[in-house]
Design a protein around this motif. Sequence first.
Motif, PDB file in Angstrom:
ATOM      1  N   LEU A 244      52.887  11.677  67.132  1.00  0.00           N
ATOM      2  CA  LEU A 244      53.374  12.785  65.921  1.00  0.00           C
ATOM      3  C   LEU A 244      53.864  13.924  66.892  1.00  0.00           C
ATOM      4  O   LEU A 244      55.261  14.294  66.090  1.00  0.00           O
ATOM      5  N   ARG A 245      53.473  14.408  67.304  1.00  0.00           N
ATOM      6  CA  ARG A 245      54.188  15.573  68.331  1.00  0.00           C
ATOM      7  C   ARG A 245      55.932  14.919  68.441  1.00  0.00           C
ATOM      8  O   ARG A 245      56.777  15.472  68.744  1.00  0.00           O
ATOM      9  N   ALA A 246      55.948  13.902  69.363  1.00  0.00           N
ATOM     10  CA  ALA A 246      57.055  13.476  69.749  1.00  0.00           C
ATOM     11  C   ALA A 246      58.147  12.911  68.500  1.00  0.00           C
ATOM     12  O   ALA A 246      58.849  13.342  68.015  1.00  0.00           O
ATOM     13  N   LEU A 247      57.435  12.202  67.389  1.00  0.00           N
ATOM     14  CA  LEU A 247      58.100  11.926  66.723  1.00  0.00           C
ATOM     15  C   LEU A 247      58.432  13.240  65.475  1.00  0.00           C
ATOM     16  O   LEU A 247      59.733  13.940  65.253  1.00  0.00           O
ATOM     17  N   ARG A 248      57.650  14.164  65.446  1.00  0.00           N
ATOM     18  CA  ARG A 248      58.147  15.575  64.815  1.00  0.00           C
ATOM     19  C   ARG A 248      59.209  16.051  66.072  1.00  0.00           C
ATOM     20  O   ARG A 248      60.382  16.978  65.145  1.00  0.00           O
ATOM     21  N   ALA A 249      59.537  16.312  66.864  1.00  0.00           N
ATOM     22  CA  ALA A 249      59.992  17.198  68.194  1.00  0.00           C
ATOM     23  C   ALA A 249      60.861  16.187  68.171  1.00  0.00           C
ATOM     24  O   ALA A 249      62.471  16.431  67.868  1.00  0.00           O
ATOM     25  N   ALA A 250      61.200  15.080  67.833  1.00  0.00           N
ATOM     26  CA  ALA A 250      62.603  13.963  67.790  1.00  0.00           C
ATOM     27  C   ALA A 250      63.227  14.161  66.429  1.00  0.00           C
ATOM     28  O   ALA A 250      64.215  14.014  66.262  1.00  0.00           O
ATOM     29  N   GLY A 251      62.401  14.415  65.149  1.00  0.00           N
ATOM     30  CA  GLY A 251      63.138  14.653  63.580  1.00  0.00           C
ATOM     31  C   GLY A 251      63.509  16.162  64.152  1.00  0.00           C
ATOM     32  O   GLY A 251      63.505  16.498  62.978  1.00  0.00           O
ATOM     33  N   ALA A 252      62.854  17.496  64.850  1.00  0.00           N
ATOM     34  CA  ALA A 252      63.045  18.766  64.245  1.00  0.00           C
ATOM     35  C   ALA A 252      64.583  19.134  63.812  1.00  0.00           C
ATOM     36  O   ALA A 252      65.106  19.873  63.298  1.00  0.00           O
ATOM     37  N   ARG A 253      65.474  18.640  64.956  1.00  0.00           N
ATOM     38  CA  ARG A 253      66.494  19.638  64.435  1.00  0.00           C
ATOM     39  C   ARG A 253      67.305  18.941  63.235  1.00  0.00           C
ATOM     40  O   ARG A 253      67.865  19.373  62.258  1.00  0.00           O
ATOM     41  N   HIS A 254      66.523  17.445  62.796  1.00  0.00           N
ATOM     42  CA  HIS A 254      67.685  17.489  61.857  1.00  0.00           C
ATOM     43  C   HIS A 254      66.584  17.482  59.713  1.00  0.00           C
ATOM     44  O   HIS A 254      66.756  16.702  59.001  1.00  0.00           O
ATOM     45  N   GLY A 255      65.549  18.318  60.262  1.00  0.00           N
ATOM     46  CA  GLY A 255      64.481  19.005  59.261  1.00  0.00           C
ATOM     47  C   GLY A 255      63.347  17.450  58.630  1.00  0.00           C
ATOM     48  O   GLY A 255      63.499  17.570  57.422  1.00  0.00           O
ATOM     49  N   LEU A 256      63.061  16.443  59.461  1.00  0.00           N
ATOM     50  CA  LEU A 256      62.286  15.172  59.003  1.00  0.00           C
ATOM     51  C   LEU A 256      60.905  15.809  59.015  1.00  0.00           C
ATOM     52  O   LEU A 256      60.118  16.732  60.309  1.00  0.00           O
ATOM     53  N   ARG A 257      59.966  14.999  58.307  1.00  0.00           N
ATOM     54  CA  ARG A 257      58.845  15.674  58.225  1.00  0.00           C
ATOM     55  C   ARG A 257      58.236  14.583  58.257  1.00  0.00           C
ATOM     56  O   ARG A 257      58.195  13.137  57.789  1.00  0.00           O
ATOM     57  N   ILE A 258      56.235  14.865  58.674  1.00  0.00           N
ATOM     58  CA  ILE A 258      55.771  13.723  58.853  1.00  0.00           C
ATOM     59  C   ILE A 258      54.821  14.788  57.672  1.00  0.00           C
ATOM     60  O   ILE A 258      53.456  15.229  57.562  1.00  0.00           O
ATOM     61  N   THR A 259      54.108  13.346  57.300  1.00  0.00           N
ATOM     62  CA  THR A 259      52.622  13.466  56.512  1.00  0.00           C
ATOM     63  C   THR A 259      51.709  12.209  57.073  1.00  0.00           C
ATOM     64  O   THR A 259      51.880  11.149  57.348  1.00  0.00           O
ATOM     65  N   TRP A 260      50.413  12.736  56.947  1.00  0.00           N
ATOM     66  CA  TRP A 260      49.078  11.705  57.871  1.00  0.00           C
ATOM     67  C   TRP A 260      48.381  11.877  56.800  1.00  0.00           C
ATOM     68  O   TRP A 260      47.871  12.543  55.508  1.00  0.00           O
ATOM     69  N   TYR A 261      47.614  10.430  56.422  1.00  0.00           N
ATOM     70  CA  TYR A 261      46.679   9.863  56.174  1.00  0.00           C
ATOM     71  C   TYR A 261      45.525  10.209  56.290  1.00  0.00           C
ATOM     72  O   TYR A 261      44.984   9.453  57.997  1.00  0.00           O
ATOM     73  N   ASP A 262      44.198  10.727  55.727  1.00  0.00           N
ATOM     74  CA  ASP A 262      43.702  11.255  56.486  1.00  0.00           C
ATOM     75  C   ASP A 262      42.607   9.914  56.737  1.00  0.00           C
ATOM     76  O   ASP A 262      41.330   8.849  55.838  1.00  0.00           O
ATOM     77  N   ALA A 263      42.866   8.936  57.362  1.00  0.00           N
ATOM     78  CA  ALA A 263      41.611   8.058  58.052  1.00  0.00           C
ATOM     79  C   ALA A 263      41.647   8.247  59.423  1.00  0.00           C
ATOM     80  O   ALA A 263      40.448   8.152  59.576  1.00  0.00           O
ATOM     81  N   MET A 264      41.924   7.433  60.243  1.00  0.00           N
ATOM     82  CA  MET A 264      41.857   8.388  61.709  1.00  0.00           C
ATOM     83  C   MET A 264      40.796   9.503  62.180  1.00  0.00           C
ATOM     84  O   MET A 264      41.635  10.226  61.478  1.00  0.00           O
ATOM     85  N   ASP A 265      40.445   9.429  62.931  1.00  0.00           N
ATOM     86  CA  ASP A 265      39.900  10.593  63.244  1.00  0.00           C
ATOM     87  C   ASP A 265      39.706  11.507  64.717  1.00  0.00           C
ATOM     88  O   ASP A 265      40.569  10.306  65.656  1.00  0.00           O
ATOM     89  N   ARG A 266      39.402  11.891  65.244  1.00  0.00           N
ATOM     90  CA  ARG A 266      39.703  12.347  66.257  1.00  0.00           C
ATOM     91  C   ARG A 266      39.110  11.504  67.535  1.00  0.00           C
ATOM     92  O   ARG A 266      39.339  11.373  68.978  1.00  0.00           O
ATOM     93  N   ASP A 267      38.104  10.106  67.160  1.00  0.00           N
ATOM     94  CA  ASP A 267      37.238   9.567  68.253  1.00  0.00           C
ATOM     95  C   ASP A 267      38.034   8.037  67.933  1.00  0.00           C
ATOM     96  O   ASP A 267      37.811   7.211  68.922  1.00  0.00           O
ATOM     97  N   GLY A 268      39.474   8.216  67.812  1.00  0.00           N
ATOM     98  CA  GLY A 268      40.367   7.066  67.146  1.00  0.00           C
ATOM     99  C   GLY A 268      39.399   5.920  66.377  1.00  0.00           C
ATOM    100  O   GLY A 268      39.957   5.055  66.066  1.00  0.00           O
ATOM    101  N   ARG A 269      38.177   6.091  65.305  1.00  0.00           N
ATOM    102  CA  ARG A 269      37.622   5.842  64.509  1.00  0.00           C
ATOM    103  C   ARG A 269      38.151   5.696  62.874  1.00  0.00           C
ATOM    104  O   ARG A 269      38.700   6.980  62.800  1.00  0.00           O
ATOM    105  N   VAL A 270      38.229   4.900  62.556  1.00  0.00           N
ATOM    106  CA  VAL A 270      38.875   5.501  60.893  1.00  0.00           C
ATOM    107  C   VAL A 270      37.474   5.245  60.296  1.00  0.00           C
ATOM    108  O   VAL A 270      36.634   4.658  59.430  1.00  0.00           O
ATOM    109  N   ALA A 271      37.830   6.929  59.567  1.00  0.00           N
ATOM    110  CA  ALA A 271      36.299   7.221  59.230  1.00  0.00           C
ATOM    111  C   ALA A 271      36.895   7.797  57.850  1.00  0.00           C
ATOM    112  O   ALA A 271      36.898   9.717  58.418  1.00  0.00           O
TER     113      ALA A 271
END
Length: 694
Positions: A244-271
């Motif tokens: 996500l950080r890489a995607l944000r950096a790649a799109g920053a110059r062009h104003g691209l945005r990211i919306t994240w859906y509340d599924a994966m958690d910090r342990d890599g599980r879907v909760a």
Amino acid sequence: MSGGPRPLPRRRVLHAGAAGAAAALLGPPAAVSGAVAAAGAAAPLQPYAAYWFPDSLPDGTPADGVLWRSLASWTARTDRDLPFNAASVPLAGRFTPMPPNTTARAGRARISALVSFGPTSGQPSQGSATADVYTPTHWAYLDELVFWGGSAGEGLILAPTAPVVDAAHRNGVPVLGTVFLPPAAYGGQLRWTRDLVRRDAAGRHPLAAKLAAVARAYGFDGWFVNAETDGGDAALAADMRGFLRALRAAGARHGLRITWYDAMDRDGRVAWQGALDARNQEFFQDAAGSVADSVFLDFRWTARTLADSGRLAGRLGRDRYELWAGVDVESAGWGTAVDWDAIAPPGRDPVVSYGFYRPEWTLHHLPAGRTPGRFHAADDRFWSGAALDPSRPAGGGRGWRAPAEVVADRSTVTALPFATSFNTGHGLRWYEHGAVASDAPWNHLGLQDRLPPRRWTARSEGPRPEVCLDFADAWRGGSALLVHGALPSPAVLDLFPTRLPCGPGTVLELVHRADPGSGPVTVEVAVALRDAPAPGAPAPYVYLPAGTVRAADGWRTVTLRPGALGRGTVRALGVRLVGRGGRAVAWRLGALAVHEAAGKPAAPGGARVTEAATAGGATALRLTWRRAAGTIRQYVVHRQLPSGRQVFLGGTCGTAFFVPGLRRTGGEAAALLTVRAVDELFAHSAPVAVRYPW
């Protein structure tokens, strides 16, 4: 999007996968024909919305009509359909006028909408020959549109079509494509998540760069990332955050945005949390700063979790309105049970923003035989409330709370020239200068005009007329604005909040008529040079007489000079109508324009056939041309028949067009097509001819 165990129907969709201006509005009409080129396009040339797997493909063989492709292998240079899928309209700026009611709050809650316009595979790039499609028009309430889709059997990454992006951008709304990593129960495989977030030998995320490149090439605004394939671990979660950080950096110059859906958690599980909390906040904001621009909170939120989420966003230094509270309207629409007070307590600022999942319910809940008019009536009710008037949207109690009750509308009408023919982007026929130029149903959202955002604020001391977008007759496109009913007292209809400069040279035009059977209608154009004094108060209009129209008059064009009211800025436009002779009226507004000068646009160049294919006696063509100089609204393509009659084939905002199903007519040696540029006042350029020999 799963949000835990959900009813099966939501998943079926994912798996199915001055004088010059008068000339502009009233220019020489094209000859018309009741005959339209027969359908039956050769499938190989039909361009479709683009979709991919991250890298590795499924086992087995794709279903008929499905093409399995790897995003890792995509390049713009080899993308055969890119000219048909690339949006052309830049994202417009917009402003917030004084709200039409006392409950909507400017600058507070926002709205994201996740819309499925069709299955992942087989979505035509540039509309199709039916009017029975979802055509959103309530852009004034939206802050983000997600082009929702993706399935394990077709592809997981879906790019929006150009017509959707062009229409949204014209109204100041960014559009996101979808990255959908489905639950295992719906065919998801963890290898696809690993494909997406993998690093190369240099430690970079190559598919983040690919996603940013796709968005730039196609002209849309970013990605909705929905990782719901379970079975991961903390290392995978860290890789996802890095991606996500890489995607944000790649799109920053062009104003691209990211919306994240509340599924994966910090342990890599879907909760699914139904909240922003310690288990998922690192995908929104971590110690190094912003990761995603916003988070779509799963539907299991409560009043407490939303309040806690808003507070956590504040502690992270983020805006609480960057959190979308998911509201699932796919199955029940305005009958959905929602704890509205948890999102927007009465009399207080909203807690977070709204995330509507599948508002295209307004089309799909209607029975067989539905018409465009019935769809728009339902869509108006969804967004404006049961009264169909955003100046009084409150439903009260525990029922549907329309967005107009809480969210202030926005407008992009800020510069001259401005013109609209009230074209919704679909229709039962295509009209030009009040005559039928094609009697075939059609849709192409990119051809949609800017439409009145307040559907419908009408003030009268007598009976309130009915107001709608109507498809039975039009001046240009497929629809017109229709006001009908008894009008013994003047009724003032708000049309557009604006910020238009007004001076001695400013010209205002309207094209209107009284329908057959209507009583006479006296019409005045309402112009406000000042804002309404307070929320819910009427605009301080001054009225310019536009005459009385009768049914026998047909379409009439009236030219007025709002500069006579004084130099300044036009803050709102509307009309005031009153019936004459005691009869009910049916008054139709076909076009409205404000400008200072008008001319004729330059013609496009280099129009040619790039590909042709024939099947079953019908020929499909791909056309391209060079963009015309100056500001161009769209391009229109016609066929000239041997009799000399012109038939409308379609239009687009871009410079590539697909023509399906041409058949030889009258022994002609070649099919003669023309391409014209259309400017903001609907003036047409000289035609550029394209001949295809039979």
